[in-house]
Design a protein around this motif. Structure first.
Motif, PDB file in Angstrom:
ATOM      1  N   LEU A   1       0.847  -1.188   0.000  1.00  0.00           N
ATOM      2  CA  LEU A   1       0.000   0.000   0.000  1.00  0.00           C
ATOM      3  C   LEU A   1       0.884   1.240   0.000  1.00  0.00           C
ATOM      4  N   THR A   2       0.580   2.199  -0.865  1.00  0.00           N
ATOM      5  CA  THR A   2       1.349   3.433  -0.918  1.00  0.00           C
ATOM      6  C   THR A   2       0.426   4.600  -0.556  1.00  0.00           C
ATOM      7  N   PHE A   3       0.829   5.351   0.446  1.00  0.00           N
ATOM      8  CA  PHE A   3       0.038   6.476   0.929  1.00  0.00           C
ATOM      9  C   PHE A   3       0.714   7.774   0.502  1.00  0.00           C
ATOM     10  N   GLY A   4       0.073   8.494  -0.390  1.00  0.00           N
ATOM     11  CA  GLY A   4       0.610   9.763  -0.886  1.00  0.00           C
ATOM     12  C   GLY A   4      -0.531  10.679  -1.242  1.00  0.00           C
ATOM     13  N   THR A   5      -0.543  11.197  -2.475  1.00  0.00           N
ATOM     14  CA  THR A   5      -1.658  12.017  -2.934  1.00  0.00           C
ATOM     15  C   THR A   5      -2.943  11.205  -2.912  1.00  0.00           C
ATOM     16  N   GLY A   6      -2.830   9.919  -3.217  1.00  0.00           N
ATOM     17  CA  GLY A   6      -3.925   8.969  -3.088  1.00  0.00           C
ATOM     18  C   GLY A   6      -3.445   7.758  -2.316  1.00  0.00           C
TER      19      GLY A   6
ATOM     20  N   PHE B   1       3.711  -1.020   4.187  1.00  0.00           N
ATOM     21  CA  PHE B   1       3.202   0.356   4.247  1.00  0.00           C
ATOM     22  C   PHE B   1       4.200   1.266   3.556  1.00  0.00           C
ATOM     23  N   GLY B   2       3.817   1.782   2.377  1.00  0.00           N
ATOM     24  CA  GLY B   2       4.747   2.560   1.576  1.00  0.00           C
ATOM     25  C   GLY B   2       4.273   3.968   1.292  1.00  0.00           C
ATOM     26  N   GLY B   3       4.952   4.609   0.345  1.00  0.00           N
ATOM     27  CA  GLY B   3       4.731   6.019   0.058  1.00  0.00           C
ATOM     28  C   GLY B   3       5.722   6.867   0.828  1.00  0.00           C
ATOM     29  N   GLY B   4       5.819   8.125   0.437  1.00  0.00           N
ATOM     30  CA  GLY B   4       6.783   9.018   1.079  1.00  0.00           C
ATOM     31  C   GLY B   4       6.605   9.114   2.579  1.00  0.00           C
ATOM     32  N   ILE B   5       5.350   9.028   3.030  1.00  0.00           N
ATOM     33  CA  ILE B   5       5.080   9.176   4.457  1.00  0.00           C
ATOM     34  C   ILE B   5       5.603   8.006   5.273  1.00  0.00           C
TER      35      ILE B   5
ATOM     36  N   VAL C   1       4.643  -3.910   8.030  1.00  0.00           N
ATOM     37  CA  VAL C   1       6.007  -3.378   8.065  1.00  0.00           C
ATOM     38  C   VAL C   1       6.113  -2.159   7.155  1.00  0.00           C
ATOM     39  N   PRO C   2       7.048  -1.243   7.431  1.00  0.00           N
ATOM     40  CA  PRO C   2       7.261  -0.113   6.526  1.00  0.00           C
ATOM     41  C   PRO C   2       8.037  -0.550   5.288  1.00  0.00           C
ATOM     42  N   ALA C   3       7.820   0.156   4.195  1.00  0.00           N
ATOM     43  CA  ALA C   3       8.582  -0.113   2.974  1.00  0.00           C
ATOM     44  C   ALA C   3      10.046   0.229   3.200  1.00  0.00           C
ATOM     45  N   ASP C   4      10.930  -0.607   2.697  1.00  0.00           N
ATOM     46  CA  ASP C   4      12.357  -0.341   2.825  1.00  0.00           C
ATOM     47  C   ASP C   4      12.782   0.873   2.015  1.00  0.00           C
TER      48      ASP C   4
END
Length: 254
Positions: A136-141, A209-213, A231-234
């Motif tokens: 999952l990438t959390f950013g603008t969307g 859990f990905g994306g810039g945040i 887990v957070p994205a590497d």
């Protein structure tokens, strides 16, 4: 081929770097330019051109390029356009890129690209052969990518789910916290509701859990509870760039 250019088109910025395909590492600092408004095909392609030119001048040219795009992409054709201009719908973006740059090019959904990076070299690498992984990438969307026993199921748009009467990414995208619209506690509460829902729908073994945040995950990830391991994205916000470069050699593309 040991290197490729990775481009990541986002709702707020377009980013690029040369990537070492053997290690998944970016070979220099990313080049970033704000996404044009409106983000029409012509405007986005020209902005990508500025990034390609900057990288070529500073770090040397690259013969192959992968581009991550915020929407459904099938055989190079864009079928929806999340957070960019609607004029992209129906456009063969891959052909536009080939025509503009004269390189070997592929175009891939941005969350799928991020997932490829994490599965090959990052947080999902232990599940490359067996297991269900949801990126999952959390950013603008909110972007999503699903891998079953290492195989990508492309263009899974779980950010578009309706949840509690709202489109999920219109409530829980990373931008709401990053832009100050929500406090961390408010945003985390919304993300928890979303994660619980998709966890029960997909039943993954691992959620990345990905994306810039995700670079700030120490502030909030411990507050989130899922049945799956979380887990957070590497690669944090660089996963789209790296995965776009890797996509040219990936075995499961739309």
């Amino acid at each position: 081929m040991t290197t490729a250019l990775g481009i990541d088109v986002g709702g707020s910025g377009i980013k690029g770097s040369t990537v070492d395909l053997r290690s998944g590492q970016m070979l220099h600092e990313r080049v970033r330019i704000p996404t044009p408004c409106p983000a029409t095909p012509t405007a986005v392609i020209e902005t990508i051109g500025e990034i390609v030119d900057q990288i070529a001048m500073q770090f040397g040219p690259c013969d192959t390029m992968g581009c991550a795009f915020p929407g459904v992409v099938r055989a190079g054709v864009v079928h929806n356009a999340t957070n960019v201009d609607d004029s992209w719908v129906g456009v063969n973006g891959r052909d536009l890129l080939i025509s503009r740059f004269g390189k070997k090019v592929c175009l891939i959904n941005d969350a799928d690209a991020a997932g490829l990076a994490e599965m090959q070299f990052g947080a999902g690498r232990e599940f490359r052969q067996q297991g269900v992984v949801l990126m999952l990438t959390f950013g603008t969307g909110i972007g999503s990518a699903l891998f079953v026993d290492g195989q990508l199921s492309p263009n899974l748009e779980l950010g578009e789910l309706e949840l509690d009467g709202y489109i999920a990414e219109q409530r829980a995208a990373g931008r709401f916290f990053e832009d100050g619209e929500l406090t961390l506690a408010q945003w985390t509460k919304r993300v928890q509701r979303y994660l619980s829902h998709v966890d029960s729908l997909v039943w993954p073994d691992l959620i990345i859990f990905g994306g810039g945040i995700s670079g700030e995950s120490k502030k909030f990830l411990h507050e989130l509870q899922t049945r799956a391991k979380l887990v957070p994205a590497d690669f944090r916000g660089h996963a789209g760039i790296i995965g776009a470069a890797l996509a040219l050699e990936a075995s499961a593309l739309p």
